[in-house]
Scaffold this active site. Structure first.
Site, PDB file in Angstrom:
ATOM      1  N   GLY A  29       0.828  -1.210   0.000  1.00 49.94           N
ATOM      2  CA  GLY A  29       0.000   0.000   0.000  1.00 49.94           C
ATOM      3  C   GLY A  29       0.854   1.248   0.000  1.00 49.94           C
ATOM      4  O   GLY A  29       2.060   1.181   0.208  1.00 49.94           O
ATOM      5  N   ASN A  30       0.225   2.371  -0.255  1.00 46.40           N
ATOM      6  CA  ASN A  30       0.893   3.672  -0.228  1.00 46.40           C
ATOM      7  C   ASN A  30       0.512   4.411   1.044  1.00 46.40           C
ATOM      8  O   ASN A  30      -0.525   4.140   1.632  1.00 46.40           O
ATOM      9  CB  ASN A  30       0.422   4.534  -1.402  1.00 46.40           C
ATOM     10  CG  ASN A  30       1.140   4.186  -2.687  1.00 46.40           C
ATOM     11  OD1 ASN A  30       2.021   3.335  -2.731  1.00 46.40           O
ATOM     12  ND2 ASN A  30       0.751   4.849  -3.743  1.00 46.40           N
ATOM     13  N   ARG A  31       1.293   5.406   1.389  1.00 39.34           N
ATOM     14  CA  ARG A  31       0.942   6.299   2.478  1.00 39.34           C
ATOM     15  C   ARG A  31      -0.135   7.258   1.991  1.00 39.34           C
ATOM     16  O   ARG A  31       0.106   8.015   1.061  1.00 39.34           O
ATOM     17  CB  ARG A  31       2.133   7.167   2.838  1.00 39.34           C
ATOM     18  CG  ARG A  31       3.144   6.558   3.705  1.00 39.34           C
ATOM     19  CD  ARG A  31       4.195   7.628   3.969  1.00 39.34           C
ATOM     20  NE  ARG A  31       5.450   7.024   4.358  1.00 39.34           N
ATOM     21  CZ  ARG A  31       5.714   6.606   5.588  1.00 39.34           C
ATOM     22  NH1 ARG A  31       4.816   6.724   6.542  1.00 39.34           N
ATOM     23  NH2 ARG A  31       6.874   6.076   5.873  1.00 39.34           N
ATOM     24  N   SER A  32      -1.288   7.217   2.573  1.00 33.76           N
ATOM     25  CA  SER A  32      -2.321   8.202   2.262  1.00 33.76           C
ATOM     26  C   SER A  32      -3.393   8.134   3.315  1.00 33.76           C
ATOM     27  O   SER A  32      -3.912   7.067   3.624  1.00 33.76           O
ATOM     28  CB  SER A  32      -2.945   7.893   0.894  1.00 33.76           C
ATOM     29  OG  SER A  32      -4.087   8.694   0.699  1.00 33.76           O
ATOM     30  N   VAL A  96      -2.860   5.478  -5.515  1.00 29.13           N
ATOM     31  CA  VAL A  96      -3.070   4.118  -6.028  1.00 29.13           C
ATOM     32  C   VAL A  96      -1.734   3.381  -6.037  1.00 29.13           C
ATOM     33  O   VAL A  96      -0.722   3.938  -6.472  1.00 29.13           O
ATOM     34  CB  VAL A  96      -3.638   4.186  -7.462  1.00 29.13           C
ATOM     35  CG1 VAL A  96      -3.901   2.791  -8.002  1.00 29.13           C
ATOM     36  CG2 VAL A  96      -4.916   5.021  -7.501  1.00 29.13           C
TER      37      VAL A  96
END
Ligand code: C5P
Length: 223
Positions: A29-32, A96
Protein backbone atom coordinates in the site's frame (compact mmCIF):
# COMPACT_ATOMS: atom_id res chain seq x y z
CA UNK A 1 -17.21 28.82 -3.36
CA UNK A 2 -20.86 29.78 -3.64
CA UNK A 3 -23.15 27.09 -2.35
CA UNK A 4 -24.52 26.61 -5.87
CA UNK A 5 -21.29 26.80 -7.91
CA UNK A 6 -21.61 23.12 -8.86
CA UNK A 7 -25.38 22.74 -8.75
CA UNK A 8 -26.54 20.05 -11.16
CA UNK A 9 -22.98 18.81 -11.76
CA UNK A 10 -21.79 15.28 -11.18
CA UNK A 11 -18.41 14.84 -9.53
CA UNK A 12 -16.37 11.66 -8.96
CA UNK A 13 -13.46 11.72 -6.51
CA UNK A 14 -10.99 8.94 -5.67
CA UNK A 15 -9.35 9.09 -2.26
CA UNK A 16 -7.14 7.15 0.12
CA UNK A 17 -4.65 4.40 -0.67
CA UNK A 18 -5.29 1.10 -2.35
CA UNK A 19 -4.26 -2.15 -0.69
CA UNK A 20 -2.99 -4.91 -2.91
CA UNK A 21 -3.08 -8.28 -1.14
CA UNK A 22 0.03 -10.45 -0.75
CA UNK A 23 -1.89 -13.04 1.25
CA UNK A 24 -5.03 -12.78 3.44
CA UNK A 25 -3.22 -10.73 6.10
CA UNK A 26 -0.56 -8.72 4.24
CA UNK A 27 -0.69 -6.09 1.55
CA UNK A 28 1.24 -3.55 -0.52
CA UNK A 29 0.00 0.00 0.00
CA UNK A 30 0.89 3.67 -0.23
CA UNK A 31 0.94 6.30 2.48
CA UNK A 32 -2.32 8.20 2.26
CA UNK A 33 -4.77 9.30 4.92
CA UNK A 34 -7.47 10.26 2.40
CA UNK A 35 -7.89 13.62 4.12
CA UNK A 36 -7.41 15.76 0.99
CA UNK A 37 -9.60 13.62 -1.26
CA UNK A 38 -12.40 13.35 1.31
CA UNK A 39 -12.26 17.12 1.88
CA UNK A 40 -12.65 17.69 -1.87
CA UNK A 41 -15.68 15.39 -2.01
CA UNK A 42 -17.25 17.24 0.93
CA UNK A 43 -16.50 20.66 -0.60
CA UNK A 44 -18.02 19.63 -3.95
CA UNK A 45 -21.15 18.49 -2.13
CA UNK A 46 -21.29 21.80 -0.30
CA UNK A 47 -21.08 23.55 -3.66
CA UNK A 48 -24.23 21.72 -4.73
CA UNK A 49 -22.76 18.85 -6.76
CA UNK A 50 -23.93 15.24 -6.78
CA UNK A 51 -20.79 13.51 -5.56
CA UNK A 52 -19.54 9.93 -5.72
CA UNK A 53 -16.46 9.24 -3.59
CA UNK A 54 -14.55 6.05 -4.33
CA UNK A 55 -12.42 5.45 -1.26
CA UNK A 56 -9.67 3.00 -0.47
CA UNK A 57 -9.15 1.87 3.15
CA UNK A 58 -9.06 4.98 5.37
CA UNK A 59 -9.84 5.83 9.00
CA UNK A 60 -12.23 8.65 8.02
CA UNK A 61 -16.01 8.88 8.19
CA UNK A 62 -17.96 8.99 4.93
CA UNK A 63 -18.59 12.68 4.12
CA UNK A 64 -22.17 13.81 4.68
CA UNK A 65 -24.40 13.76 1.62
CA UNK A 66 -21.80 12.00 -0.55
CA UNK A 67 -22.33 8.57 -2.13
CA UNK A 68 -19.28 6.71 -0.84
CA UNK A 69 -18.10 3.45 -2.36
CA UNK A 70 -15.49 1.52 -0.40
CA UNK A 71 -12.88 -0.46 -2.29
CA UNK A 72 -9.61 -2.14 -1.48
CA UNK A 73 -7.58 -2.64 -4.66
CA UNK A 74 -6.72 -0.48 -7.69
CA UNK A 75 -8.77 -2.70 -9.97
CA UNK A 76 -11.80 -2.40 -7.69
CA UNK A 77 -11.30 1.38 -7.63
CA UNK A 78 -11.15 1.56 -11.41
CA UNK A 79 -14.30 -0.52 -11.77
CA UNK A 80 -16.20 1.64 -9.27
CA UNK A 81 -15.10 4.83 -11.06
CA UNK A 82 -16.23 3.48 -14.42
CA UNK A 83 -19.58 2.48 -12.98
CA UNK A 84 -20.04 5.99 -11.57
CA UNK A 85 -19.59 7.65 -14.99
CA UNK A 86 -20.75 9.87 -16.61
CA UNK A 87 -19.59 12.91 -14.66
CA UNK A 88 -18.68 16.54 -15.29
CA UNK A 89 -15.61 16.46 -13.07
CA UNK A 90 -13.22 13.65 -12.13
CA UNK A 91 -10.69 14.21 -9.37
CA UNK A 92 -8.08 11.49 -8.87
CA UNK A 93 -6.79 12.12 -5.37
CA UNK A 94 -6.16 8.49 -4.42
CA UNK A 95 -2.65 7.17 -3.84
CA UNK A 96 -3.07 4.12 -6.03
CA UNK A 97 -0.50 1.35 -5.61
CA UNK A 98 1.56 1.16 -8.79
CA UNK A 99 1.95 -2.62 -8.60
CA UNK A 100 0.05 -5.61 -7.34
CA UNK A 101 1.19 -9.15 -6.61
CA UNK A 102 0.57 -11.34 -9.65
CA UNK A 103 -1.29 -13.93 -7.61
CA UNK A 104 -2.05 -13.34 -3.94
CA UNK A 105 -1.53 -16.46 -1.77
CA UNK A 106 -4.85 -17.98 -0.66
CA UNK A 107 -3.40 -18.81 2.79
CA UNK A 108 -1.13 -16.85 5.11
CA UNK A 109 2.48 -17.27 4.00
CA UNK A 110 4.37 -18.82 6.92
CA UNK A 111 7.62 -17.32 8.07
CA UNK A 112 10.62 -19.41 8.97
CA UNK A 113 10.96 -21.16 5.63
CA UNK A 114 14.54 -21.33 4.40
CA UNK A 115 14.20 -18.33 2.08
CA UNK A 116 11.96 -15.31 2.49
CA UNK A 117 9.32 -15.27 -0.26
CA UNK A 118 9.88 -13.12 -3.31
CA UNK A 119 6.95 -11.29 -4.84
CA UNK A 120 6.20 -11.24 -8.56
CA UNK A 121 4.58 -7.89 -9.32
CA UNK A 122 2.50 -6.62 -12.22
CA UNK A 123 1.59 -3.00 -12.97
CA UNK A 124 -1.82 -1.72 -11.89
CA UNK A 125 -4.08 0.22 -14.26
CA UNK A 126 -3.59 3.99 -14.17
CA UNK A 127 -7.11 5.13 -13.30
CA UNK A 128 -6.50 8.83 -13.89
CA UNK A 129 -4.82 8.31 -17.28
CA UNK A 130 -7.61 6.00 -18.38
CA UNK A 131 -10.22 8.65 -17.54
CA UNK A 132 -8.15 11.48 -19.06
CA UNK A 133 -7.76 9.63 -22.33
CA UNK A 134 -11.31 8.35 -22.70
CA UNK A 135 -13.05 9.01 -26.00
CA UNK A 136 -16.55 8.31 -24.72
CA UNK A 137 -17.87 9.85 -21.51
CA UNK A 138 -14.73 11.79 -20.73
CA UNK A 139 -15.58 14.21 -17.91
CA UNK A 140 -15.28 17.84 -19.07
CA UNK A 141 -12.73 18.42 -16.32
CA UNK A 142 -10.16 15.82 -15.26
CA UNK A 143 -7.88 16.68 -12.36
CA UNK A 144 -5.07 14.68 -10.80
CA UNK A 145 -2.46 15.10 -8.10
CA UNK A 146 1.30 14.93 -8.32
CA UNK A 147 3.21 14.34 -5.13
CA UNK A 148 6.80 15.05 -6.02
CA UNK A 149 9.94 15.42 -3.97
CA UNK A 150 12.06 17.12 -6.65
CA UNK A 151 11.59 19.33 -9.71
CA UNK A 152 7.94 19.56 -8.74
CA UNK A 153 6.56 21.78 -11.50
CA UNK A 154 8.44 20.11 -14.33
CA UNK A 155 7.39 16.61 -13.29
CA UNK A 156 3.82 17.72 -12.62
CA UNK A 157 3.42 19.34 -16.05
CA UNK A 158 4.81 16.22 -17.74
CA UNK A 159 2.29 14.17 -15.75
CA UNK A 160 -0.57 16.45 -16.82
CA UNK A 161 0.24 15.91 -20.48
CA UNK A 162 0.98 12.19 -20.31
CA UNK A 163 -2.22 11.41 -18.40
CA UNK A 164 -4.50 13.62 -20.49
CA UNK A 165 -5.52 15.76 -17.48
CA UNK A 166 -6.78 19.32 -17.55
CA UNK A 167 -5.39 20.19 -14.13
CA UNK A 168 -2.63 18.78 -11.99
CA UNK A 169 -2.47 19.73 -8.34
CA UNK A 170 1.19 19.51 -7.45
CA UNK A 171 1.99 19.12 -3.79
CA UNK A 172 5.27 19.38 -2.01
CA UNK A 173 5.95 16.15 -0.14
CA UNK A 174 9.68 16.49 0.46
CA UNK A 175 11.31 16.24 3.88
CA UNK A 176 9.63 18.52 6.40
CA UNK A 177 6.52 19.19 4.30
CA UNK A 178 4.57 16.84 6.57
CA UNK A 179 1.78 16.40 4.02
CA UNK A 180 1.12 12.69 4.53
CA UNK A 181 -1.45 12.27 7.26
CA UNK A 182 -1.19 15.96 8.19
CA UNK A 183 -3.97 18.53 8.12
CA UNK A 184 -2.21 21.04 5.88
CA UNK A 185 -1.12 21.14 2.28
CA UNK A 186 0.83 23.46 0.01
CA UNK A 187 -0.02 23.14 -3.66
CA UNK A 188 0.56 24.59 -7.11
CA UNK A 189 -2.22 24.30 -9.69
CA UNK A 190 -1.02 23.53 -13.18
CA UNK A 191 -3.19 23.76 -16.29
CA UNK A 192 -2.78 24.73 -19.95
CA UNK A 193 -3.52 28.30 -18.85
CA UNK A 194 -0.50 28.42 -16.57
CA UNK A 195 0.25 27.85 -12.92
CA UNK A 196 -0.87 29.23 -9.63
CA UNK A 197 0.82 28.65 -6.27
CA UNK A 198 -1.19 28.83 -3.08
CA UNK A 199 0.14 29.38 0.42
CA UNK A 200 0.26 26.64 3.02
CA UNK A 201 -3.40 26.00 3.92
CA UNK A 202 -5.49 23.45 5.74
CA UNK A 203 -6.68 20.57 3.54
CA UNK A 204 -10.23 21.87 4.03
CA UNK A 205 -9.22 25.28 2.68
CA UNK A 206 -7.34 23.70 -0.23
CA UNK A 207 -10.47 21.65 -1.03
CA UNK A 208 -12.76 24.71 -1.03
CA UNK A 209 -10.38 26.64 -3.28
CA UNK A 210 -9.99 23.69 -5.64
CA UNK A 211 -13.74 23.29 -5.96
CA UNK A 212 -14.07 27.01 -6.74
CA UNK A 213 -11.31 26.72 -9.37
CA UNK A 214 -12.97 23.64 -10.91
CA UNK A 215 -16.34 25.40 -11.07
CA UNK A 216 -14.75 28.40 -12.77
CA UNK A 217 -12.95 26.24 -15.37
CA UNK A 218 -16.10 24.30 -16.07
CA UNK A 219 -18.17 27.42 -16.66
CA UNK A 220 -15.43 28.85 -18.92
CA UNK A 221 -15.36 25.60 -20.90
CA UNK A 222 -19.10 25.74 -21.44
CA UNK A 223 -19.07 29.26 -22.90
O1 C5P B 1 1.91 8.74 -11.63
P1 C5P B 1 1.52 9.17 -10.25
O2 C5P B 1 1.07 8.04 -9.39
O3 C5P B 1 2.53 10.05 -9.57
O4 C5P B 1 0.27 10.13 -10.52
C1 C5P B 1 -0.51 10.59 -9.48
C2 C5P B 1 -1.91 10.85 -9.96
O5 C5P B 1 -2.38 9.76 -10.75
C3 C5P B 1 -2.89 10.97 -8.83
O6 C5P B 1 -3.91 11.86 -9.24
C4 C5P B 1 -3.41 9.54 -8.68
O7 C5P B 1 -4.71 9.51 -8.11
C5 C5P B 1 -3.44 9.07 -10.11
N1 C5P B 1 -3.19 7.62 -10.28
C6 C5P B 1 -4.23 6.78 -10.67
N2 C5P B 1 -3.99 5.44 -10.87
C7 C5P B 1 -2.75 4.94 -10.72
C8 C5P B 1 -1.69 5.79 -10.34
C9 C5P B 1 -1.95 7.12 -10.12
O8 C5P B 1 -5.38 7.24 -10.81
N3 C5P B 1 -2.54 3.65 -10.93
Amino acid sequence: PSTAALKGRRVIVTSGPTHEPIDPVRYIGNRSSGKQGHAIAAAAREAGAEVTLVSGPVALADPWGVTTIHVETAREMQQAVEQALPADIFVGAAAVADWRVVEAAPEKIKKGAKNPPSLALVENPDILAAIGRRKRDRPALVAGFAAETDRLIEHAEAKRLSKGCDIIVANHVGAGANVFGGDRNEVTLISAAGRESWPNLTKTEVAARLVAAFAKKLSEARQ
